[in-house]
Design a protein around this motif. Structure first.
Motif, PDB file in Angstrom:
ATOM      1  N   THR A  81       0.464  -0.726  -5.934  1.00  0.00           N
ATOM      2  CA  THR A  81      -0.400   0.147  -7.124  1.00  0.00           C
ATOM      3  C   THR A  81      -1.931   0.734  -6.385  1.00  0.00           C
ATOM      4  OG1 THR A  81       0.256  -0.716  -9.099  1.00  0.00           O
ATOM      5  CG2 THR A  81      -1.490  -0.115  -9.984  1.00  0.00           C
ATOM      6  N   LEU A  82      -2.022  -1.020  -5.948  1.00  0.00           N
ATOM      7  CA  LEU A  82      -3.100  -1.564  -5.444  1.00  0.00           C
ATOM      8  C   LEU A  82      -3.663  -0.365  -4.000  1.00  0.00           C
ATOM      9  CD1 LEU A  82      -6.428  -2.756  -4.952  1.00  0.00           C
ATOM     10  CD2 LEU A  82      -5.227  -4.475  -3.206  1.00  0.00           C
ATOM     11  N   ASN A  83      -2.258   0.508  -3.317  1.00  0.00           N
ATOM     12  CA  ASN A  83      -2.381   1.129  -2.189  1.00  0.00           C
ATOM     13  C   ASN A  83      -3.056   2.411  -1.861  1.00  0.00           C
ATOM     14  OD1 ASN A  83      -1.966  -0.618   0.135  1.00  0.00           O
ATOM     15  ND2 ASN A  83       0.001  -0.444  -0.494  1.00  0.00           N
ATOM     16  N   VAL A  84      -2.432   2.788  -3.869  1.00  0.00           N
ATOM     17  CA  VAL A  84      -3.327   4.216  -4.435  1.00  0.00           C
ATOM     18  C   VAL A  84      -5.061   3.734  -4.774  1.00  0.00           C
ATOM     19  CG1 VAL A  84      -3.251   5.883  -6.395  1.00  0.00           C
ATOM     20  CG2 VAL A  84      -1.557   4.254  -5.691  1.00  0.00           C
ATOM     21  N   ILE A  86      -6.857   2.793  -2.621  1.00  0.00           N
ATOM     22  CA  ILE A  86      -7.053   1.872  -1.495  1.00  0.00           C
ATOM     23  C   ILE A  86      -7.089   3.450  -0.409  1.00  0.00           C
ATOM     24  CG2 ILE A  86      -6.999   1.711   1.383  1.00  0.00           C
ATOM     25  CD1 ILE A  86      -6.546  -1.116  -0.416  1.00  0.00           C
ATOM     26  N   LYS A  87      -6.171   4.292  -1.054  1.00  0.00           N
ATOM     27  CA  LYS A  87      -5.935   5.474  -0.606  1.00  0.00           C
ATOM     28  C   LYS A  87      -6.917   6.543  -0.792  1.00  0.00           C
ATOM     29  CE  LYS A  87      -1.787   8.832   0.208  1.00  0.00           C
ATOM     30  NZ  LYS A  87      -1.250   9.254   0.414  1.00  0.00           N
ATOM     31  N   GLU A  88      -6.652   6.485  -1.970  1.00  0.00           N
ATOM     32  CA  GLU A  88      -7.963   7.332  -1.946  1.00  0.00           C
ATOM     33  C   GLU A  88      -9.695   7.392  -2.001  1.00  0.00           C
ATOM     34  OE1 GLU A  88      -7.142  10.408  -3.981  1.00  0.00           O
ATOM     35  OE2 GLU A  88      -5.040   9.757  -4.704  1.00  0.00           O
ATOM     36  N   ASP A  89     -10.042   5.493  -1.460  1.00  0.00           N
ATOM     37  CA  ASP A  89     -11.072   5.519  -1.591  1.00  0.00           C
ATOM     38  C   ASP A  89     -11.730   5.285  -2.558  1.00  0.00           C
ATOM     39  OD1 ASP A  89     -12.817   4.783   0.551  1.00  0.00           O
ATOM     40  OD2 ASP A  89     -13.734   7.116   1.047  1.00  0.00           O
ATOM     41  N   ILE A  90     -12.013   4.530  -3.573  1.00  0.00           N
ATOM     42  CA  ILE A  90     -11.770   4.752  -5.041  1.00  0.00           C
ATOM     43  C   ILE A  90     -12.111   2.962  -5.190  1.00  0.00           C
ATOM     44  CG2 ILE A  90     -11.535   6.114  -5.738  1.00  0.00           C
ATOM     45  CD1 ILE A  90      -9.646   5.361  -7.639  1.00  0.00           C
ATOM     46  N   THR A  91     -13.286   2.238  -5.757  1.00  0.00           N
ATOM     47  CA  THR A  91     -13.959   1.176  -5.989  1.00  0.00           C
ATOM     48  C   THR A  91     -14.109   1.494  -7.624  1.00  0.00           C
ATOM     49  OG1 THR A  91     -15.138  -0.960  -4.914  1.00  0.00           O
ATOM     50  CG2 THR A  91     -16.322   1.721  -4.800  1.00  0.00           C
ATOM     51  N   ASP A  92     -14.683  -0.421  -7.185  1.00  0.00           N
ATOM     52  CA  ASP A  92     -15.457  -0.198  -9.271  1.00  0.00           C
ATOM     53  C   ASP A  92     -13.847   0.190 -10.482  1.00  0.00           C
ATOM     54  OD1 ASP A  92     -17.327  -1.353  -8.167  1.00  0.00           O
ATOM     55  OD2 ASP A  92     -18.635  -0.323  -9.044  1.00  0.00           O
ATOM     56  N   LEU A 111      11.126   0.742  -7.113  1.00  0.00           N
ATOM     57  CA  LEU A 111      10.116   0.426  -7.695  1.00  0.00           C
ATOM     58  C   LEU A 111       8.749   0.748  -7.654  1.00  0.00           C
ATOM     59  CD1 LEU A 111      10.889  -3.527  -8.574  1.00  0.00           C
ATOM     60  CD2 LEU A 111      10.269  -1.591  -9.938  1.00  0.00           C
ATOM     61  N   VAL A 112       8.862   0.842  -5.700  1.00  0.00           N
ATOM     62  CA  VAL A 112       7.440   1.448  -5.155  1.00  0.00           C
ATOM     63  C   VAL A 112       7.240   2.660  -5.209  1.00  0.00           C
ATOM     64  CG1 VAL A 112       6.666   2.076  -2.372  1.00  0.00           C
ATOM     65  CG2 VAL A 112       8.057  -0.635  -3.334  1.00  0.00           C
ATOM     66  N   ARG A 113       7.934   3.515  -5.747  1.00  0.00           N
ATOM     67  CA  ARG A 113       7.975   4.442  -5.682  1.00  0.00           C
ATOM     68  C   ARG A 113       7.259   4.674  -6.993  1.00  0.00           C
ATOM     69  NH1 ARG A 113      11.893   5.600  -2.975  1.00  0.00           N
ATOM     70  NH2 ARG A 113      13.980   5.321  -4.293  1.00  0.00           N
ATOM     71  N   ALA A 114       7.648   3.735  -8.742  1.00  0.00           N
ATOM     72  CA  ALA A 114       7.631   4.120 -10.178  1.00  0.00           C
ATOM     73  C   ALA A 114       6.475   3.543  -9.823  1.00  0.00           C
ATOM     74  CB  ALA A 114       8.289   3.784 -10.507  1.00  0.00           C
ATOM     75  N   HIS A 117       3.715   6.372  -7.826  1.00  0.00           N
ATOM     76  CA  HIS A 117       3.365   7.145  -9.023  1.00  0.00           C
ATOM     77  C   HIS A 117       2.496   7.413 -10.404  1.00  0.00           C
ATOM     78  CE1 HIS A 117       3.822  11.544 -10.634  1.00  0.00           C
ATOM     79  NE2 HIS A 117       4.993  10.644 -11.165  1.00  0.00           N
ATOM     80  N   SER A 118       2.790   5.936 -10.767  1.00  0.00           N
ATOM     81  CA  SER A 118       2.375   6.482 -12.119  1.00  0.00           C
ATOM     82  C   SER A 118      -0.022   5.698 -12.145  1.00  0.00           C
ATOM     83  CB  SER A 118       3.215   4.971 -13.479  1.00  0.00           C
ATOM     84  OG  SER A 118       2.663   4.252 -14.297  1.00  0.00           O
ATOM     85  N   ALA A 119       0.607   4.991 -11.079  1.00  0.00           N
ATOM     86  CA  ALA A 119      -0.623   4.794 -10.693  1.00  0.00           C
ATOM     87  C   ALA A 119      -2.050   5.988 -10.148  1.00  0.00           C
ATOM     88  CB  ALA A 119      -0.560   3.729  -9.877  1.00  0.00           C
ATOM     89  N   LYS A 120      -1.219   6.869 -10.009  1.00  0.00           N
ATOM     90  CA  LYS A 120      -1.493   7.965  -9.269  1.00  0.00           C
ATOM     91  C   LYS A 120      -1.551   8.827  -9.913  1.00  0.00           C
ATOM     92  CE  LYS A 120      -3.368  10.755  -6.018  1.00  0.00           C
ATOM     93  NZ  LYS A 120      -3.147  11.868  -6.501  1.00  0.00           N
ATOM     94  N   LEU A 121      -0.778   8.967 -10.953  1.00  0.00           N
ATOM     95  CA  LEU A 121      -0.879  10.259 -12.114  1.00  0.00           C
ATOM     96  C   LEU A 121      -2.676   9.391 -13.198  1.00  0.00           C
ATOM     97  CD1 LEU A 121       2.479   9.949 -14.111  1.00  0.00           C
ATOM     98  CD2 LEU A 121       1.424  11.858 -12.944  1.00  0.00           C
ATOM     99  N   GLY A 122      -2.281   7.884 -13.033  1.00  0.00           N
ATOM    100  CA  GLY A 122      -3.408   7.438 -13.922  1.00  0.00           C
ATOM    101  C   GLY A 122      -5.200   7.809 -13.347  1.00  0.00           C
TER     102      GLY A 122
END
Length: 207
Positions: A81-84, A86-92, A111-114, A117-122
């Motif tokens: 979830t955190l990696n999403v 970091i990859k998108e380079d977003i903060t706050d 689990l990693v994929r799920a 994917h869910s974090a990226k959707l959000g």
């Protein structure tokens, strides 16, 4: 002065179902770690009966990054979830992924994929925006200069925050740093040097 950075625009919720497990994501822009933790606590309270409430957040001040697997096997939930973020380079921002187990094991990779994917959707639903420093100015001028000044600010990508029409017209507006010198030169040309903008500070706003 702060540099430009990416964050989330607004609160969002999404739902993702795989092999009967329901993954609900909640994402939100936040300014402090305390605000992030309060948000996480509110989701945990809302979904007290969930199997897991996994979270991750990044805070610009202090370069803080935190996550929790909340009982899922280590490395399969919070870190993805955190990696999403970091990859998108977003903060706050903070993301909570709530899982209701559907009775079918997903395995470590699943689990990693799920969770990813869910974090990226959000994150996508919340919309990524870029915030940057703007300089706020105030300018007071004769009415004959109003249209010229208004157009100049807008043509340079500035944003008019307030217009006051009294004895003179007073515009309060913000400009990006790289446009300041051009604005001063063109303002002087347009008004024959009769108008001098007054700097009123800086704000962080969407660019």
């Amino acid at each position: 002065m702060s540099e430009a950075y990416k964050t989330l625009k607004e609160y969002a919720e999404t739902e993702y179902i795989i092999k009967k497990s329901k993954f609900l994501s909640y994402s939100k822009p936040v300014k402090t770690e305390e605000e992030a933790q309060e948000f996480i606590a509110s989701i945990k309270q809302k979904h007290w009966d969930a199997t897991h409430n996994v979270y991750a957040y990044c805070i610009k001040e202090g370069n803080i990054k935190r996550f929790s697997d909340d009982g899922e096997p280590q490395g399969t939930a919070g870190m993805p979830t955190l990696n999403v973020l970091i990859k998108e380079d977003i903060t706050d921002c903070v993301v909570v992924v709530t899982r209701y187990f559907g009775g079918i094991l997903l395995g470590g990779g699943g689990l990693v994929r799920a969770y990813s994917h869910s974090a990226k959707l959000g994150v996508d639903e919340s919309k990524i925006i870029t915030l940057m420093p703007w300089t706020v100015y105030k300018v007071s001028a004769d009415y004959t200069f109003y249209n010229k000044l208004d157009s100049l600010v807008r043509d340079l990508g500035g944003v008019i925050e307030n217009s006051d029409f009294s004895e003179n017209v007073t515009l309060e507006f913000r400009l990006k740093k790289e446009m300041e010198n051009k604005f001063f030169k063109e303002c002087a040309d347009l008004t024959n040097g009769k108008v001098t903008p007054e700097e009123c500070g800086t704000v962080i706003a969407e660019g």
